[in-house]
Motif scaffolding. Sequence first.
Motif, PDB file in Angstrom:
ATOM      1  N   TYR A 192       0.815  -1.207   0.000  1.00 40.19           N
ATOM      2  CA  TYR A 192       0.000   0.000   0.000  1.00 40.19           C
ATOM      3  C   TYR A 192       0.852   1.262   0.000  1.00 40.19           C
ATOM      4  CZ  TYR A 192      -3.644   3.343   1.014  1.00 40.19           C
ATOM      5  OH  TYR A 192      -4.509   4.397   0.932  1.00 40.19           O
ATOM      6  N   THR A 193       0.656   2.079  -1.026  1.00 44.02           N
ATOM      7  CA  THR A 193       1.213   3.428  -1.101  1.00 44.02           C
ATOM      8  C   THR A 193       0.154   4.305  -1.758  1.00 44.02           C
ATOM      9  OG1 THR A 193       2.210   3.146  -3.279  1.00 44.02           O
ATOM     10  CG2 THR A 193       3.598   2.605  -1.385  1.00 44.02           C
ATOM     11  N   ASN A 194       0.420   5.594  -1.834  1.00 41.92           N
ATOM     12  CA  ASN A 194      -0.526   6.492  -2.495  1.00 41.92           C
ATOM     13  C   ASN A 194      -0.611   6.209  -3.989  1.00 41.92           C
ATOM     14  OD1 ASN A 194      -1.158   7.761  -0.146  1.00 41.92           O
ATOM     15  ND2 ASN A 194       0.391   9.354  -0.395  1.00 41.92           N
ATOM     16  N   TYR A 195       0.457   5.676  -4.556  1.00 45.58           N
ATOM     17  CA  TYR A 195       0.507   5.446  -5.990  1.00 45.58           C
ATOM     18  C   TYR A 195      -0.040   4.077  -6.393  1.00 45.58           C
ATOM     19  CZ  TYR A 195       3.593   9.379  -5.431  1.00 45.58           C
ATOM     20  OH  TYR A 195       4.106  10.601  -5.086  1.00 45.58           O
ATOM     21  N   SER A 196      -0.225   3.200  -5.459  1.00 52.32           N
ATOM     22  CA  SER A 196      -0.650   1.840  -5.795  1.00 52.32           C
ATOM     23  C   SER A 196      -2.144   1.602  -5.606  1.00 52.32           C
ATOM     24  CB  SER A 196       0.126   0.832  -4.933  1.00 52.32           C
ATOM     25  OG  SER A 196      -0.242   0.982  -3.576  1.00 52.32           O
ATOM     26  N   GLN A 197      -2.896   2.616  -5.281  1.00 51.33           N
ATOM     27  CA  GLN A 197      -4.316   2.424  -4.972  1.00 51.33           C
ATOM     28  C   GLN A 197      -5.103   1.908  -6.160  1.00 51.33           C
ATOM     29  OE1 GLN A 197      -5.813   6.017  -3.310  1.00 51.33           O
ATOM     30  NE2 GLN A 197      -4.685   5.784  -1.401  1.00 51.33           N
ATOM     31  N   ARG A 198      -4.801   2.359  -7.362  1.00 49.95           N
ATOM     32  CA  ARG A 198      -5.530   1.911  -8.542  1.00 49.95           C
ATOM     33  C   ARG A 198      -5.289   0.421  -8.799  1.00 49.95           C
ATOM     34  NH1 ARG A 198      -4.343   5.527 -13.361  1.00 49.95           N
ATOM     35  NH2 ARG A 198      -5.180   7.036 -11.895  1.00 49.95           N
ATOM     36  N   LYS A 199      -4.052  -0.010  -8.640  1.00 53.28           N
ATOM     37  CA  LYS A 199      -3.726  -1.432  -8.841  1.00 53.28           C
ATOM     38  C   LYS A 199      -4.369  -2.300  -7.764  1.00 53.28           C
ATOM     39  CE  LYS A 199      -0.956  -1.045 -12.346  1.00 53.28           C
ATOM     40  NZ  LYS A 199      -1.212  -1.605 -13.639  1.00 53.28           N
ATOM     41  N   LYS A 259     -19.078  -9.113   2.311  1.00 51.76           N
ATOM     42  CA  LYS A 259     -19.101  -8.010   3.264  1.00 51.76           C
ATOM     43  C   LYS A 259     -19.624  -8.458   4.614  1.00 51.76           C
ATOM     44  CE  LYS A 259     -19.244  -3.980   0.366  1.00 51.76           C
ATOM     45  NZ  LYS A 259     -19.853  -2.693   0.109  1.00 51.76           N
ATOM     46  N   GLN A 260     -20.644  -9.308   4.611  1.00 57.54           N
ATOM     47  CA  GLN A 260     -21.200  -9.802   5.871  1.00 57.54           C
ATOM     48  C   GLN A 260     -20.227 -10.713   6.590  1.00 57.54           C
ATOM     49  OE1 GLN A 260     -24.958 -11.758   5.244  1.00 57.54           O
ATOM     50  NE2 GLN A 260     -25.980 -10.245   6.531  1.00 57.54           N
ATOM     51  N   SER A 261     -19.491 -11.501   5.836  1.00 56.05           N
ATOM     52  CA  SER A 261     -18.557 -12.464   6.443  1.00 56.05           C
ATOM     53  C   SER A 261     -17.253 -11.824   6.878  1.00 56.05           C
ATOM     54  CB  SER A 261     -18.255 -13.597   5.459  1.00 56.05           C
ATOM     55  OG  SER A 261     -19.445 -14.282   5.139  1.00 56.05           O
ATOM     56  N   GLY A 262     -16.995 -10.592   6.457  1.00 60.04           N
ATOM     57  CA  GLY A 262     -15.821  -9.893   6.943  1.00 60.04           C
ATOM     58  C   GLY A 262     -14.589 -10.042   6.077  1.00 60.04           C
ATOM     59  N   LEU A 263     -14.757 -10.165   4.765  1.00 59.26           N
ATOM     60  CA  LEU A 263     -13.602 -10.230   3.876  1.00 59.26           C
ATOM     61  C   LEU A 263     -12.895  -8.884   3.879  1.00 59.26           C
ATOM     62  CD1 LEU A 263     -12.032 -11.896   1.728  1.00 59.26           C
ATOM     63  CD2 LEU A 263     -13.465 -10.790   0.021  1.00 59.26           C
ATOM     64  N   LYS A 264     -11.603  -8.899   4.132  1.00 62.61           N
ATOM     65  CA  LYS A 264     -10.818  -7.670   4.140  1.00 62.61           C
ATOM     66  C   LYS A 264     -10.598  -7.199   2.710  1.00 62.61           C
ATOM     67  CE  LYS A 264      -9.873  -8.054   8.566  1.00 62.61           C
ATOM     68  NZ  LYS A 264     -10.367  -7.227   9.577  1.00 62.61           N
ATOM     69  N   THR A 265     -10.374  -5.914   2.544  1.00 65.36           N
ATOM     70  CA  THR A 265     -10.070  -5.358   1.233  1.00 65.36           C
ATOM     71  C   THR A 265      -8.667  -4.762   1.254  1.00 65.36           C
ATOM     72  OG1 THR A 265     -11.018  -3.224   1.789  1.00 65.36           O
ATOM     73  CG2 THR A 265     -12.486  -4.828   0.745  1.00 65.36           C
ATOM     74  N   LEU A 266      -8.142  -4.532   0.079  1.00 59.44           N
ATOM     75  CA  LEU A 266      -6.791  -3.985  -0.025  1.00 59.44           C
ATOM     76  C   LEU A 266      -6.760  -2.467   0.108  1.00 59.44           C
ATOM     77  CD1 LEU A 266      -5.566  -6.281  -2.880  1.00 59.44           C
ATOM     78  CD2 LEU A 266      -4.708  -6.245  -0.557  1.00 59.44           C
ATOM     79  N   LEU A 267      -7.894  -1.829   0.035  1.00 59.80           N
ATOM     80  CA  LEU A 267      -7.926  -0.369   0.170  1.00 59.80           C
ATOM     81  C   LEU A 267      -8.444   0.072   1.509  1.00 59.80           C
ATOM     82  CD1 LEU A 267      -9.144   0.695  -3.340  1.00 59.80           C
ATOM     83  CD2 LEU A 267      -6.855   0.760  -2.419  1.00 59.80           C
TER      84      LEU A 267
END
Length: 77
Positions: A25-32, A69-77
Amino acid sequence: MRSLSFTDHIARLNPKIVGWRNYYYTNYSQRKLAKLDGYILQRFTRWYAKKRQKRRWMSSFHEVKFQTKQSGLKTLL
């Protein structure tokens, strides 16, 4: 892997997602990372459709998105 339940898959995948997020995670990698989130959701949808023996996997996309979302899957953002 079709024998595992939805929550089992999420429990196995969450630590990996958190590790990827912490490392990449960086400011530049959010799109990827957003594309990678979409890919993870797509693979879950395809797995779910195959498990339920549905021919068209896109028809269950909203159902899988809600369940993750209900089960709590984490996201990369």
